[in-house]
Design an enzyme around this catalytic site. Structure first.
Site, PDB file in Angstrom:
ATOM      1  N   ASP B 166       0.965  -1.059  -0.008  1.00 36.27           N
ATOM      2  CA  ASP B 166       0.051   0.008  -0.129  1.00 36.27           C
ATOM      3  C   ASP B 166       0.849   1.144  -0.138  1.00 36.27           C
ATOM      4  O   ASP B 166       1.400   1.621   1.087  1.00 36.27           O
ATOM      5  CB  ASP B 166      -0.981  -0.038   1.100  1.00 36.27           C
ATOM      6  CG  ASP B 166      -1.816  -1.060   1.193  1.00 36.27           C
ATOM      7  OD1 ASP B 166      -1.650  -1.894   0.522  1.00 36.27           O
ATOM      8  OD2 ASP B 166      -2.925  -0.818   2.020  1.00 36.27           O
ATOM      9  N   LYS B 229      -6.754   3.259  -3.674  1.00 41.97           N
ATOM     10  CA  LYS B 229      -6.979   3.226  -2.160  1.00 41.97           C
ATOM     11  C   LYS B 229      -7.419   4.500  -1.672  1.00 41.97           C
ATOM     12  O   LYS B 229      -6.585   5.677  -2.096  1.00 41.97           O
ATOM     13  CB  LYS B 229      -5.990   2.504  -1.338  1.00 41.97           C
ATOM     14  CG  LYS B 229      -6.340   2.540   0.286  1.00 41.97           C
ATOM     15  CD  LYS B 229      -5.108   1.800   0.895  1.00 41.97           C
ATOM     16  CE  LYS B 229      -5.338   2.064   2.515  1.00 41.97           C
ATOM     17  NZ  LYS B 229      -4.264   1.183   3.246  1.00 41.97           N
ATOM     18  N   LYS B 265     -10.094   0.263  -2.560  1.00 30.13           N
ATOM     19  CA  LYS B 265      -9.958  -0.005  -1.218  1.00 30.13           C
ATOM     20  C   LYS B 265     -10.246   1.353  -0.567  1.00 30.13           C
ATOM     21  O   LYS B 265      -9.804   2.405  -0.638  1.00 30.13           O
ATOM     22  CB  LYS B 265      -8.518  -0.568  -0.743  1.00 30.13           C
ATOM     23  CG  LYS B 265      -8.448  -0.609   0.881  1.00 30.13           C
ATOM     24  CD  LYS B 265      -7.173  -1.300   1.130  1.00 30.13           C
ATOM     25  CE  LYS B 265      -6.648  -1.188   2.617  1.00 30.13           C
ATOM     26  NZ  LYS B 265      -5.497  -1.879   2.921  1.00 30.13           N
TER      27      LYS B 265
END
Lengths: 487, 329
Positions: B166, B229, B265
């Site tokens: 991430d 995300k 996400k």
């Protein structure tokens, strides 16, 4: 109720039926006429049945008012006007309106259920739009009741007297609120005539008026078919007629009032153009198009029933639109997840079918949502016609159903020319991220309402009404007071 | 009378396919800027109205059960605190594999998400299970470090066994218009990831406008993100449903153009089952059923897991149990 859950092609997350409970509303076996603050039987003892358009089951029977009943209702309104309402200080009238608004809020679930059962509109819409907006109208005009001398109509504007108010079947409670709230705030008394197929919420409203201790006769509600409405329009004791409905009936009303001194405002049909420029915010535009035509099954006088898309983005918009149309959940109006409910009557369904068939015959390309329709009741699947020409009937006549006609344009001037090429003039939408273009278009559109980057938004503070064959007079806002004042 | 979506196209033979041709999607900064500039604008009022409308969807009974299990399987169980201990991470990993030890029908979560120095430990605990280990990297959460440091951060996490990385974008560069720099960073990190999946954190709370969210989403996808995300969870505004809607529209449209599905996400501030289900409705009615899978949609959360377990238990038994029935980590 139909047992078929609303279908959605998109998504594997199947929404289980989420039915609103009917227990919050008690529907009586029969309703009489509401005159002088009490229910009474029609003098002829005749009644008609009111059915649930989603199931064709009878909900109740309702008294049919004849000329004698209209006479009694008008006399009751006159008496209340002379003895109580016209003498009451504005601040006191305002208190009654505030009280009605609050009771509408308190009984909102009951009203929403009744409206959905009687009209066929999705419970989500009656719960989130019709009922709260009706309450908002009473709240808004309650505030005006003691401030009329500041409304710009002179130092002491006078009411007209007895107002005859005829409302349509598409937003039964909300249209009643649009009519009653400004009339009462300005000191008029009312005789309200709901549409034949949708009288039920007005019956609950009558109960609410009793609960609010509104003096007897200030609001009288008479039910019946077109003959009842005609008797009300023709009654010599009426000072003002406010009508919302079809252009055909509006014309008859105006003709019959031509030789009288009665005041009149008309809110009639439309063939709203939703204009999409190539710099529009695409996703929100698609939602706006959907709201514009499928809100309330397209039973909306200001529906965006003509989509005018700039040629360069027409294919993209249409593909996105059709994907979205397939996603609409059509079915049981009492299901909280239903997007599109039942057509209000067999008669209206037939009218929609005739016009849609005309679209086929004239060579437009029809796309029908893949949704499954319930077996019983009146249903019409969401439909989009592309390749529509300005000459087609589906581009000119009001369909008043979930049918959209898509046309294209190349230049902004062409968009305006096409949008204005209608006998109506109620509402238009303009979609663009460019403010100067939106204002340019709004200045040139011949319509009472122009929405920018949205559609079908109603607020009590904003005047609403048409030009040309869409009628005259404004409802809502400060302007809405004028139709009930002797100015 | 039914016709297909494409029927309206007036001359099919005129259609020119440019976008699906092979080769790099972006060949210069000017090309990147032009591509992002050509995206349609977002009307903020419209986005928020759509989200409010979808929030009224009533998900009950069988649909609720399905949604709760789906949400459980999409959780990236996260701990990103300076105070994280080995024991906490061990406990988290155990819980990720078997969220409710008394009920084997509860699906395991998608992944655990930790700092790079804890990846090896987490990997060891979840070994043999379906639970993935995700690691934040690239000077998380601020992204304020040199490219060299960021890449070293990624390499360390990858070599420790991280299945997913991430990363954070350089918001300063994005907001000051250095789009090429942001693009190149993502490309470089993607390369450093090797086979690990790359989630690109846009930190939408700092991008502020929906137009920026749409632009950053496309930028990340064009540069090779496997997931986009919302947030780090470390700034005051984390995931919001309107932002998620804009990102879901972006992945849907990107798939229409390039035929490749990118995941989304949402992270930060999602604590209740009700909220999670509202996100699933957004996914369902925006990107569609294909995205209703942990491969393409994730919740970055910690306390959400216990609420999902509690609601699941309530649905099965009809009564709520006390919160202490579920472990805190």
């Amino acid at each position: 109720m139909s047992s078929t859950p609303p279908s959605s092609k998109l998504g594997s997350l199947d929404y289980a039926p989420a039915l609103e409970s009917k227990s919050s509303a008690t529907i009586a076996a029969h309703y009489g006429l509401f005159i002088e603050g009490a229910f009474r039987e029609a003098s002829s003892s005749q009644s008609f049945s009111s059915i649930n358009p989603a199931t064709e089951e009878e909900l109740t029977t309702i008294s049919q008012a004849n000329a004698a009943d209209v006479d009694a209702a008008v006399a009751s309104a006159r008496k209340a006007y002379d003895s109580v309402w016209s003498k009451m200080p504005g601040a006191e009238r305002g208190k009654y309106l505030y009280r009605i608004a609050r009771i509408i809020q308190e009984r909102s679930r009951e009203l929403a259920v009744v409206e959905t059962l009687d009209n066929g509109k999705p419970i989500r819409e009656s719960r989130d739009v019709d009922v709260p907006t009706a309450a908002a109208h009473f709240f808004y005009y309650a505030g005006w009741a003691d401030k009329l001398e500041h409304a710009g109509f002179g130092p002491s504007p006078r009411p007209l007297g007895v107002a005859g108010q005829i409302v349509p079947w598409n937003f039964p409670l909300l249209m009643a609120a649009w009519k009653l709230a400004p009339a009462l705030a300005t000191g008029n008394t009312c005789v309200l005539k709901p549409a034949e197929t949708t009288s039920l919420s007005a019956m609950v409203l009558a109960d609410i008026l009793q609960q609010a201790d509104l003096p007897p006769g200030v609001v009288n509600i008479i039910t019946g078919d077109g003959s009842t409405g005609a008797a009300l329009v023709a009654h010599p004791g009426v000072d003002k007629i406010a009508f919302t409905g079809s252009t055909g009936v509006g014309r008859q009303i105006q003709r019959s009032l031509a030789t009288t001194t009665k005041h009149v405002t008309l809110e009639l049909g439309g063939k709203g153009a939703n204009i999409v420029f190539d710099d529009a915010p695409l996703d929100e535009t698609v939602e706006g198009i959907i709201d514009g035509i499928f809100f309330n099954q397209g039973h909306v006088c200001c529906a965006g029933s003509r989509l005018l898309v700039q040629e360069s983005i027409a294919d993209d918009i249409l593909a996105r639109l059709l994907r979205r149309v397939d996603q609409l959940r059509v079915g049981d109006p009492m299901d909280k997840n239903t997007d599109v409910g039942a057509i209000n009557s067999a008669e209206q369904l037939e009218r929609i079918r005739v016009l849609a068939n005309a679209g086929d015959e004239e060579g437009a390309t029809r796309y029908t949502s893949s949704c499954e329709l319930p077996k019983k009741g009146f249903w019409f699947a969401p439909t989009v016609f592309s390749n529509v020409a300005q000459t087609h009937r589906i581009a000119r006549e009001e369909i008043f159903g979930p049918v959209l006609s898509v046309l294209t344009f190349r230049t902004p001037e062409e968009a305006i020319a096409k949008a204005n090429n209608t006998t109506y003039g109620l509402a238009c939408g303009v979609w663009s991220e460019k403010g100067s273009r939106t204002l340019w278009a709004a200045q040139r559109l011949r319509a009472g309402v122009v929405w920018a980057n949205t559609y079908n938004r109603f607020d009590p503070t904003s005047p609403f009404g048409g030009v040309r064959e869409s009628g005259f007079g404004r409802e809502g806002g400060r302007h809405g007071l004028e139709g009930y004042l002797d100015v | 009378m039914k016709s297909k979506v494409g029927d309206h196209a007036q001359s099919v033979d005129n259609v020119v396919t440019l976008v699906t041709s092979p080769g790099p999607r972006i060949d210069s900064e000017a090309h990147l800027v032009a591509t992002l500039k050509a995206l349609p604008g977002v009307d903020a009022v419209g986005v928020e109205a759509r989200v409010a409308k979808l929030a009224t969807r009533s998900i009950k009974t069988s649909a609720k059960k399905e949604a709760l299990d789906l949400a459980l399987s999409m959780v990236d169980l996260t701990t990103l605190e300076g105070a994280d201990t080995f024991q906490k991470v061990r406990s988290l990993c155990t819980k990720a594999m078997l969220p409710d030890p008394r009920d084997a029908s509860v699906p395991s979560v998608a992944a655990v998400c930790v700092y790079p120095d804890l990846v090896a430990l987490a990997k060891d605990v979840v070994k043999g299970s379906s639970v993935k280990v995700a690691s934040v990297a690239t000077a998380f959460p601020s992204g304020r470090a040199s490219m060299k440091v960021k890449l070293a951060d990624v390499e360390e996490a990858v070599s420790a066994g991280a299945d997913e990385i991430d990363m954070v974008i350089d918001r300063g560069a994005f907001l000051s218009g250095q789009l090429g720099r942001v693009y190149e960073e993502i490309v470089a990190v993607k390369e450093a990831c090797g086979t690990a999946h790359l989630k690109v954190i846009l930190e939408t709370g700092e991008l502020v406008t929906y137009d920026n969210v749409r632009k950053a989403s496309w930028l990340a996808m064009l540069a090779g993100a496997d997931f986009i995300k919302t947030s780090t969870g470390k700034v005051s505004v984390s995931a919001t449903r309107p932002v998620a809607l804009v990102m879901l529209e972006a992945v849907r449209d990107f798939a229409d153009v390039y035929g490749q599905k990118i995941g989304v996400k949402v992270a930060g501030g999602i604590r209740t089952s009700k909220d999670a289900i509202r996100y699933l409705v957004l996914v369902n009615e925006t990107a569609g059923s294909a995205w209703l899978s942990p491969d393409l949609f994730r919740f970055g959360a910690s306390s959400l897991l216990n609420d999902l377990l509690m609601q699941r238990q309530k649905l099965a038994s009809g009564v709520y149990v006390r919160s202490d029935e579920f472990s805190v980590d």
